[in-house]
Design a protein around this motif. Sequence first.
Motif, short mmCIF file in Angstrom:
data_model
loop_
_atom_site.label_atom_id
_atom_site.label_comp_id
_atom_site.label_asym_id
_atom_site.label_seq_id
_atom_site.Cartn_x
_atom_site.Cartn_y
_atom_site.Cartn_z
N GLY A 1 0.77 -1.23 0.00
CA GLY A 1 0.00 0.00 0.00
C GLY A 1 0.80 1.28 0.00
O GLY A 1 0.24 2.35 -0.20
N ASP A 2 2.12 1.19 0.22
CA ASP A 2 2.91 2.42 0.27
C ASP A 2 2.80 3.15 -1.06
O ASP A 2 3.05 2.57 -2.11
N PRO A 3 2.44 4.43 -1.01
CA PRO A 3 2.39 5.16 -2.28
C PRO A 3 3.80 5.27 -2.84
O PRO A 3 4.70 5.72 -2.15
N GLY A 4 3.99 4.86 -4.07
CA GLY A 4 5.31 4.96 -4.68
C GLY A 4 6.13 3.70 -4.55
O GLY A 4 7.33 3.72 -4.74
N ALA A 5 5.48 2.58 -4.22
CA ALA A 5 6.21 1.33 -4.09
C ALA A 5 5.54 0.27 -4.94
O ALA A 5 4.32 0.12 -4.89
N PHE A 6 6.34 -0.44 -5.74
CA PHE A 6 5.72 -1.44 -6.62
C PHE A 6 6.57 -2.70 -6.74
O PHE A 6 6.51 -3.40 -7.73
N GLU B 1 -6.12 -3.29 -6.34
CA GLU B 1 -5.60 -2.43 -7.40
C GLU B 1 -4.64 -3.16 -8.33
O GLU B 1 -4.15 -2.57 -9.27
N GLY C 1 -9.06 -2.08 -0.41
CA GLY C 1 -8.63 -0.70 -0.32
C GLY C 1 -8.60 -0.15 1.09
O GLY C 1 -9.43 0.66 1.47
N ALA C 2 -7.67 -0.62 1.90
CA ALA C 2 -7.46 -0.04 3.23
C ALA C 2 -5.99 -0.26 3.57
O ALA C 2 -5.54 -1.39 3.70
N PHE C 3 -5.25 0.83 3.68
CA PHE C 3 -3.81 0.76 3.90
C PHE C 3 -3.47 0.02 5.19
O PHE C 3 -2.51 -0.74 5.25
N VAL C 4 -4.30 0.19 6.21
CA VAL C 4 -4.02 -0.40 7.52
C VAL C 4 -4.00 -1.93 7.45
O VAL C 4 -3.41 -2.60 8.29
N CYS C 5 -4.62 -2.51 6.40
CA CYS C 5 -4.64 -3.97 6.27
C CYS C 5 -3.26 -4.55 6.00
O CYS C 5 -3.09 -5.77 5.99
N ARG D 1 -3.74 -6.69 -2.95
CA ARG D 1 -4.60 -5.52 -3.05
C ARG D 1 -5.36 -5.52 -4.38
O ARG D 1 -4.87 -5.98 -5.41
#
Lengths: 186, 597
Positions: free
Chosen positions: B198-203, B239, B280-284, B237
């Motif tokens: 979920g980190d934005p900018g990590a793939f 996405e 869609g929940a980052f905390v997961c 996720r």
Amino acid sequence: MKTELDEAKKETAQCSCSEDEESLYSGLDVVIDGFIGVPGALIPVLQSTQNIFGYLPEKALKHISERMKIPYSEVTGVVTFYSYFSTVPRGKHIIRVCLGTSCYVRGGKEVLEAIQKKLSIPVGGTTVDKMFSLEVGRCFGACGLAPTISIDGEVYKRVKPTKIGEIIEPFYAEAEANAGADREEV
Amino acid sequence: MNNQLLKVGLGSCGIAAGAQDVYNYLSSDIDKNNYPGLDLGKTSCIGLCFAEPIVEFHEGDKRIVYGNVDIKLAEKILKGISTGVLPEENRILEEKGEGKRVAADDNIVKYTGRQVKLALKNCGIIDPESIEEYTARGGYKALEKAVNSMQMQEIIDVMKESGLKGRGGAGFLTGQKWEFLLRAKGDKKYLVCNADEGDPGAFMDRAILEGDPHVVIEGMIIAAKATGAYKGYIYCRAEYPLAVKRLHKAIADAKEKNFLGEKILGSDFSFDIIVKEGAGAFVCGEETALIMSIQGGRGMPNLRPPFPAESGIHQSPTNINNVETYANVPGIILNGPESFNKYKSGNSTGTKVFALAGKVKRVGLVEVPMGLTIREVVEEIGGGSSTGLPLKAVQMGGPAGGCIPESMFDTPINYDSINATGAIMGSGGLIVMDASSCMVDVARYFLQFTQNESCGKCTFCRIGTKRMLEILERITTGSGTIKDIDMLEELANHVRKTSLCGLGQLAPNPVLTTLKYFRDEYLAHVNDKKCPAGVCRSLIEIKIDPDKCTGCTLCARVCPVNAIAGERKMTHVIDSGICTRCGMCIQKCKFDAIYRI
């Protein structure tokens, strides 16, 4: 099971408005039947439901609650927790602007503002003509192409705020062409 | 005639760059015209995101890799195949047979030179949807070894000796985690693969799942063999639709070959894997929240202990590892722990995959041995600043991590050294920032993210992050005071100490590290009401340089609020009262006459 779900996805992608409500609910029942006795099934059932209806209508949630014997409060609790679920109808096309770190430092915020201005809707909003809904994405994993947006899952690379019109116009042109074709058929 | 093969890189990144169009073109042209002995194949992310779309030509042991391929170049490549003279342009890498490797492009020499591919060894090489291509490169050999000739404790001992630590960010010794599960009491034990990246900018995880799904599955099966787990979940996720699709196919293929399912490889060991899509929940990404979500409920974390190893899914013992962790397992089992721990720095062994992005020339997925310095990754592999402006910092670890200033770029990459800076290794996001990035705005950006994703269960995270965000908003809009900075620091420390789960405990990191290393920027915002990087809109003005303006009227036409006035061929002027600082005029101006102050 999987193929039926895929079919449902495809059908709703083409048209979610004209379809007969009854057949949508029988589709939902097929989904629920497939998960009988499976623990932790609520989230996948809700995901399929959203694929069938395009969003999660109250009636469908009550139906799920009754058929799966899960309290309605618990169903809505889960629905409102996750950002993937929407309880309001959405536009025909979903625009998601990536605000992952890479897109953010490369101007994603400016792209988002330009789209908001162009469509006159806030994040989470849907245009009056129901053509577009606007959402913010976290990261599409296409950081090398930042800033990016996606429309119906297709990623647009290195988007410039000044070029938003060029991306959006074809969708209106296509809708116009389809409407023209429909008129001719009539 | 030798068999010839064209391979197109069809990962999410490549598809976004237009690789699918190139593939479709090649496919239809190959159908139409006959190319004897030519096959068309696909692979996934090779890690060279900056050169996508990528097409590879193979003939015998010769290999030519083309970068930035469009339909026109694809046409030329096909023409070259029929005439025997392949195009010279856009060759980024060549192998001329007998192991001779020539990088045609200086960029690629530098980009690949320092990398060591363990977790990514198949990514961008095999067709991820073909189990045969995976087994042809030694796939499932480690599983055979584990099932046929190793005891449970033996596998765990090898893992411990390798020194592999959880690659999700926390850095806990994997072998030890497995031992907890082995020792735990209960007849039903679960394994989870955390693919809720979920980190934005990590793939990184997406690239592995899309490029080599079998390596993750094989790693999980070996973990099950070692710990006695009977069922596994991959929590991916939503996405990442392509990753989910490829996982489903890989699981079905592995079952057909009896690597997975009942009585694996004829032994009495059985194991099954189920793919669960997130919602869609980052905390997961936090393990107790992930368990709640797998059980079908709201993904809210629980207090530990009890740890998942005692009481996890359905109150049964559960072990959770991240995608990259599992991807390292088959290599360690097959080639021995020394193949992994020979790369060593401080208390860390092996390699780490990073998603290198931001203001850097060569953006992509890189895997480097522990001990390389941040500078080597950013400057040698990444090629330094993409904008020509000096680099200021890297952000490591996403919203839970922190910013490391340029003056500390010689820090070697290992868990201890990175933690000592105040940042964390994290799952592998590495975002490079230059002089045009405002560090206060970066802190605000990450805090807005965690505030938004806070599940609301515990007070300090729910309200503390909200108040911190309000302070940062005051500072970035010019109404902050010096007292705000003190209050921000105090709140940050409270939130860190008192939050229930990792999300809250680590949320203040971006604020604390920027306060530590870039305090002068905070002070400029509150004392001088200036944003040194020219990012915070309330603190900047946009001006036109009369010496450079030619009066072309382009800026006036593009301005969405009609704030620019001026006659054709006369100097234009911006009305600062109307201007919203959107910067569209700066982008449009062909004469660099518009600037921020």
